[in-house]
Scaffold this motif. Structure first.
Motif, short mmCIF file in Angstrom:
data_model
loop_
_atom_site.label_atom_id
_atom_site.label_comp_id
_atom_site.label_asym_id
_atom_site.label_seq_id
_atom_site.Cartn_x
_atom_site.Cartn_y
_atom_site.Cartn_z
N ASN A 253 0.80 -1.22 0.00
CA ASN A 253 0.00 0.00 0.00
C ASN A 253 0.83 1.27 0.00
O ASN A 253 0.31 2.35 -0.28
N ASN A 254 2.09 1.18 0.35
CA ASN A 254 2.93 2.38 0.38
C ASN A 254 4.34 2.02 -0.03
O ASN A 254 4.98 1.18 0.59
N ASP A 255 4.78 2.64 -1.12
CA ASP A 255 6.14 2.47 -1.61
C ASP A 255 6.38 3.53 -2.66
O ASP A 255 5.68 4.55 -2.68
N ILE A 256 7.29 3.29 -3.57
CA ILE A 256 7.65 4.32 -4.55
C ILE A 256 7.33 3.90 -5.97
O ILE A 256 7.18 4.74 -6.86
N ALA A 260 -0.94 -0.02 -9.56
CA ALA A 260 -2.32 0.06 -10.06
C ALA A 260 -3.18 0.79 -9.04
O ALA A 260 -2.70 1.27 -8.01
N LEU A 261 -4.50 0.89 -9.37
CA LEU A 261 -5.48 1.48 -8.47
C LEU A 261 -6.46 0.41 -8.02
O LEU A 261 -6.75 -0.55 -8.76
N ARG A 262 -6.98 0.57 -6.81
CA ARG A 262 -7.99 -0.34 -6.30
C ARG A 262 -8.99 0.47 -5.48
O ARG A 262 -8.75 1.64 -5.13
N ALA A 263 -10.10 -0.16 -5.14
CA ALA A 263 -11.14 0.51 -4.37
C ALA A 263 -10.68 0.73 -2.94
O ALA A 263 -9.92 -0.07 -2.36
N TYR A 264 -11.14 1.83 -2.40
CA TYR A 264 -10.79 2.19 -1.02
C TYR A 264 -11.40 1.21 -0.04
O TYR A 264 -12.54 0.77 -0.20
N ASP A 269 -4.69 4.50 4.06
CA ASP A 269 -4.16 5.83 4.28
C ASP A 269 -4.73 6.77 3.23
O ASP A 269 -4.60 6.52 2.01
N ARG A 270 -5.33 7.89 3.66
CA ARG A 270 -5.95 8.82 2.73
C ARG A 270 -4.93 9.57 1.88
O ARG A 270 -5.28 10.19 0.86
N ARG A 271 -3.65 9.51 2.28
CA ARG A 271 -2.64 10.18 1.47
C ARG A 271 -2.48 9.51 0.10
O ARG A 271 -1.98 10.14 -0.84
N GLN A 283 -16.21 6.77 -6.92
CA GLN A 283 -15.82 5.84 -5.84
C GLN A 283 -14.38 6.13 -5.46
O GLN A 283 -13.53 6.39 -6.33
N LEU A 284 -14.13 6.10 -4.16
CA LEU A 284 -12.76 6.36 -3.71
C LEU A 284 -11.83 5.26 -4.21
O LEU A 284 -12.09 4.07 -4.03
N MET A 285 -10.72 5.71 -4.83
CA MET A 285 -9.71 4.79 -5.35
C MET A 285 -8.36 5.13 -4.71
O MET A 285 -8.02 6.32 -4.55
#
Length: 449
Positions: A253-256, A260-264, A269-271, A283-285
């Motif tokens: 979920n967090n790197d550099i 891709a994108l996925r559903a919230y 993390d909202r960042r 829809q939040l992605m």
């Protein structure tokens, strides 16, 4: 009644002599200075002798510098013959025994004749060649002693060449100017070691060994007998997360490295919410990333002899550690290899195998945990620690080493035990591989990685 004024130290003197208590109260630095003065003065009888003693010492060093090279050419047997010759001559002359005089003259004549064997110069160059300079234990290695004449033809001489624990002797005939003479010799390579050949020395002397002159001709040459190793499959073991590392296939979920994108999902993390796509889809992605990793692996070889039942078991442990380290270096993974005695170089496979030739059993007296802590305290925190020990290296020792590192570090134990079948066991998440033969190591490593 007459009273006396107190002294400066608060104690009244009696008859001009200070009491003992007053003397004891003198400052310690004053007493120390007095003792130094008394020692520096010394007995008056020694001072006149200092100059003559220094002169005699300098004269003795000068005489030894001039006569030392001559006296050292006489062997122990030569000194015995010299003492016997002098003793026989003196006793024969004092007692009037012609037999002792004859014996003394004979011994003295033998020493005189022996000195003629020292005459001559070694007018040639000598070189030692080992082919190859690095071999695997059990392979054949040969050496060559090359003698090249200089300006004039040299006299025959004898050359001694230490090779490992042995000594090779060669009788070199007269060599003309520009001519080469070679002598071949075999080097024993049945065991892992660093074999030293040389220095080669020319030896002149008589056949009885009364006198002997040695001249160094070459420097030492090293032959590295590498341990037997086996090739392992490439591995990705030892990876820990690092933004400057290599991209892996694991999604996080967090790197550099964006993937891709996925559903919230609740808790994300909202960042990492991708607002533009969220506004378009309603829809939040959130973003997903490919995890980047780096590797830092440490191999610890236990060299304390109490962990091994035999010498062959120790050699197998060295082969296991060398095989693991060589494959990790080929994979381009950062690596540290340490023993209780010294760390091994890991800039290349050849450097690692060269240093592995110098590993010898030790007697540290420390526990396994303390030994590993001392050996790795200056290293960067590893992501994987591989510990190699003998059949007497218990499960408790592996567990004690595992405690030294955090949860992010994986500990793998390799216990060399030729008397047991090769197998893998897991003790509370700790993987321990029992290695019976070196050929079984690739299969065991594949099961772990």
């Amino acid at each position: 009644m007459t009273t006396t004024a107190p002294s400066a130290e608060g104690v009244a003197p009696a008859d001009g002599v200070p009491p003992r208590r007053a003397r004891e109260r003198r400052p310690s630095r004053v007493r120390a200075a007095d003792r130094r003065r008394r020692r520096s003065r010394g007995p008056a009888s020694r001072r006149p002798l200092r100059g003559p003693l220094l002169l005699l010492s300098a004269l003795g060093r000068a005489i030894w510098a001039a006569a030392g090279p001559v006296l050292t050419t006489i062997s122990l047997l030569g000194w015995v013959v010299l003492v016997a010759a002098v003793g026989s001559l003196v006793a024969g002359l004092l007692l009037g025994w012609q037999e002792l005089v004859f014996l003394g003259c004979t011994l003295a004549a033998g020493l005189v004749v022996a000195t003629f064997f020292l005459i001559g110069r070694s007018d040639y160059d000598v070189a030692i060649e080992l082919t190859p300079h690095r071999v695997v234990a059990g392979d054949r290695a040969r050496g060559r002693l090359v003698v090249t004449g200089r300006k004039r033809r040299s006299a025959p001489t004898r050359v001694e060449l230490p090779v490992g624990g042995g000594l090779a002797e060669f009788v070199i005939p007269g060599v003309a100017a520009g001519q080469e003479h070679e002598e071949l010799f075999a080097v024993p390579t049945n065991r892992r070691a660093v074999i030293i050949a040389g220095p080669a020395v020319s030896v002149r002397g008589d056949q009885l060994g009364l006198v002997r002159r040695v001249l160094r001709l070459t420097d030492r040459v090293e032959l590295f007998v590498h341990p037997v190793t086996t090739r392992l499959d490439s591995s990705v073991a030892g990876l820990v997360r690092d933004l400057e590392g290599e991209t892996s296939k694991k999604i996080t979920n967090n790197d550099i490295s964006f993937h891709a994108l996925r559903a919230y999902e609740p808790g994300d993390d909202r960042r990492y919410v991708h607002w533009r796509t969220s506004a378009r889809t309603g829809q939040l992605m959130v973003r997903q990333f490919e995890e980047t990793r780096r590797s830092q692996l440490a191999i610890v070889l236990a060299t304390d002899r109490r962990y091994y039942a035999s010498e062959d078991e120790f050699e197998l442990a060295v082969s296991v550690a060398a095989s693991l380290g060589a494959q990790v270096i080929r994979d381009g993974t950062r690596l540290d290899v340490v023993t209780e005695a010294f760390p091994l170089r890991t800039r290349s496979v050849t450097a690692l195998l060269d240093d592995s030739c110098r590993i010898e059993p030790t007697d540290t007296g420390l526990s396994a945990r303390d030994s590993v802590r001392e050996a790795t305290k200056r290293l960067a925190k590893p992501s994987v620690v591989m510990v190699v020990g003998g059949s007497l290296f218990g499960v408790g020792d592996f567990r004690a080493i595992e405690v030294l590192y955090g949860l992010d570090t994986q500990t793998i134990g390799f216990r060399v035990d030729p008397g047991e079948p090769s197998r893998m066991m897991s003790v509370s998440g700790l993987e321990i591989l029992s290695v019976a033969t070196l050929s079984e190591l690739p299969r065991l490593v594949r099961r772990v990685t």
